[in-house]
Design an enzyme around this catalytic site. Sequence first.
Site, mmCIF file in Angstrom:
data_model
loop_
_atom_site.group_PDB
_atom_site.id
_atom_site.type_symbol
_atom_site.label_atom_id
_atom_site.label_comp_id
_atom_site.label_asym_id
_atom_site.label_seq_id
_atom_site.Cartn_x
_atom_site.Cartn_y
_atom_site.Cartn_z
ATOM 1 N N ASP A 1 -1.121 -1.521 -4.006
ATOM 2 C CA ASP A 1 -2.667 -1.574 -3.268
ATOM 3 C C ASP A 1 -3.208 -0.239 -3.303
ATOM 4 O O ASP A 1 -2.560 0.872 -2.837
ATOM 5 C CB ASP A 1 -2.399 -2.291 -2.179
ATOM 6 N N SER B 1 0.722 -1.179 0.048
ATOM 7 C CA SER B 1 -0.055 0.052 -0.175
ATOM 8 C C SER B 1 0.857 1.417 0.006
ATOM 9 O O SER B 1 2.262 1.205 0.264
ATOM 10 C CB SER B 1 -0.963 0.175 1.285
HETATM 11 O O1 G3H Z 1 -6.574 -1.022 2.101
HETATM 12 C C1 G3H Z 1 -5.982 -0.781 3.178
HETATM 13 C C2 G3H Z 1 -4.966 -1.974 3.340
HETATM 14 O O2 G3H Z 1 -5.419 -2.686 4.485
HETATM 15 C C3 G3H Z 1 -3.528 -1.282 3.732
HETATM 16 O O3 G3H Z 1 -3.489 -0.403 4.788
HETATM 17 O O4 G3H Z 1 -2.835 1.924 3.961
HETATM 18 O O5 G3H Z 1 -2.664 1.182 6.758
HETATM 19 O O6 G3H Z 1 -1.192 0.051 4.692
HETATM 20 P P1 G3H Z 1 -2.444 0.749 4.941
HETATM 21 P P1 13P Z 2 -9.313 -5.418 5.308
HETATM 22 O O1 13P Z 2 -9.220 -3.983 6.139
HETATM 23 O O2 13P Z 2 -10.599 -5.840 5.548
HETATM 24 O O3 13P Z 2 -8.420 -6.456 5.821
HETATM 25 O O4 13P Z 2 -9.077 -4.977 3.791
HETATM 26 C C1 13P Z 2 -7.906 -5.008 3.277
HETATM 27 C C2 13P Z 2 -7.788 -4.152 1.954
HETATM 28 O O5 13P Z 2 -8.889 -4.251 1.541
HETATM 29 C C3 13P Z 2 -6.592 -3.929 1.423
HETATM 30 O O6 13P Z 2 -6.723 -3.435 0.250
HETATM 31 ZN ZN ZN Z 3 -8.528 -2.254 -0.123
#
Ligand code: G3H
Ligand code: 13P
Ligand code: ZN
Length: 326
Positions: free
Chosen positions: A96, A56
């Site tokens: 991501d 991410s």
């Molecule tokens: O969609 C979000 C994922 O769980 C990644 O989370 O942006 O805190 O790394 P983060």
């Molecule tokens: P969760 O927070 O439900 O694990 O989702 C993760 C996600 O969508 C990462 O892109």
């Molecule tokens: Zn997501």
Amino acid sequence: MVNYKDLGLVNTRDLFAKAVKGGYAIPAYNFNNMEQLQAIIQACTETQSPLILQVSKGAREYANQTLLRYMAQGAVEYAKEIAPDGNPIPIVLHLDHGPDFETCKSCIDYGFSSVMIDGSHFSYDENVALTKKVVEYAHAHDVTVEGELGVLAGKEDDVEAENHTYTRPEEVEDFVKKTGVDSLAIAIGTSHGAFKFKPGTDPKIRLDILAEIEKRIPGFPIVLHGSSSVPQDLVKIINENGGKLKDAIGIGEDQLREAAKSAVCKINIDSDGRLAMTAAIRKVFMEKPAEFDPRKYLGPARESLKQLYMRKNREVLGSAGHAFDK
Ligand code: G3H
Ligand code: 13P
Ligand code: ZN
């Protein structure tokens, strides 16, 4: 410029086609550090599952993008080393929630094999234009692209949405055609984080909207974000060991299993992994307050994450045993 193929990675195209045909979803697990990466590679190798490793924007900021890329490259080598017959599972390195063209381009230039451009917070026309621009650049490098239509409630990196805006089935065909995306993330009631629903409700995702979308774009790869189930046994361990997670509720695993049998071929899970690691670490800290060697608490956290993801692959996503589908 680094080509992902030289790193031993694959894009999502063939994997998604096989997953749609086989009625399972490929796990997309986020990583930010070495223990998460080891657990993910071990879990997917032991269950013989294909794997999408997700990075991410937050992960890039936390761990440094150069380091993350080398870690992913190392993960491919590690997967070879622990493969039972020397045949490593296929691994995708995926951005991501890519926030803009520049971030997607930088990841593509740096060896990612797949990117998400998340234009879901923009107007429909802006989302189409931005996604198309990323697709043109990505496809020139044989990198696959995930787009998103509809808005998930909850927090995604810096963007927070109060309410869901469900994906409108009447838009999907036009979006896919105009942008050329390889897969589409949709909003059908899942959301990010560990607090997805109000306590006392009977949380359901809108499988009817999913069915309607499938009718419009038959066999097109669909992605579900926000798919953690928030296992209550983990929440209990956290709370019994000094944690304060009140009313943490997720998506029923039975509903995800149902979705995975359809054109949903990628399911994103991060929060459940965070809960598994936190529960294990809290337990060590509570039971052995004199412990201060990070390996003594990160080790159990890694093992707990591995066990959780092995179970997800087998019982929820149905991806176990599908690493080498023809
Ligand atoms: O969609 C979000 C994922 O769980 C990644 O989370 O942006 O805190 O790394 P983060
Ligand atoms: P969760 O927070 O439900 O694990 O989702 C993760 C996600 O969508 C990462 O892109
Ligand atoms: Zn997501």
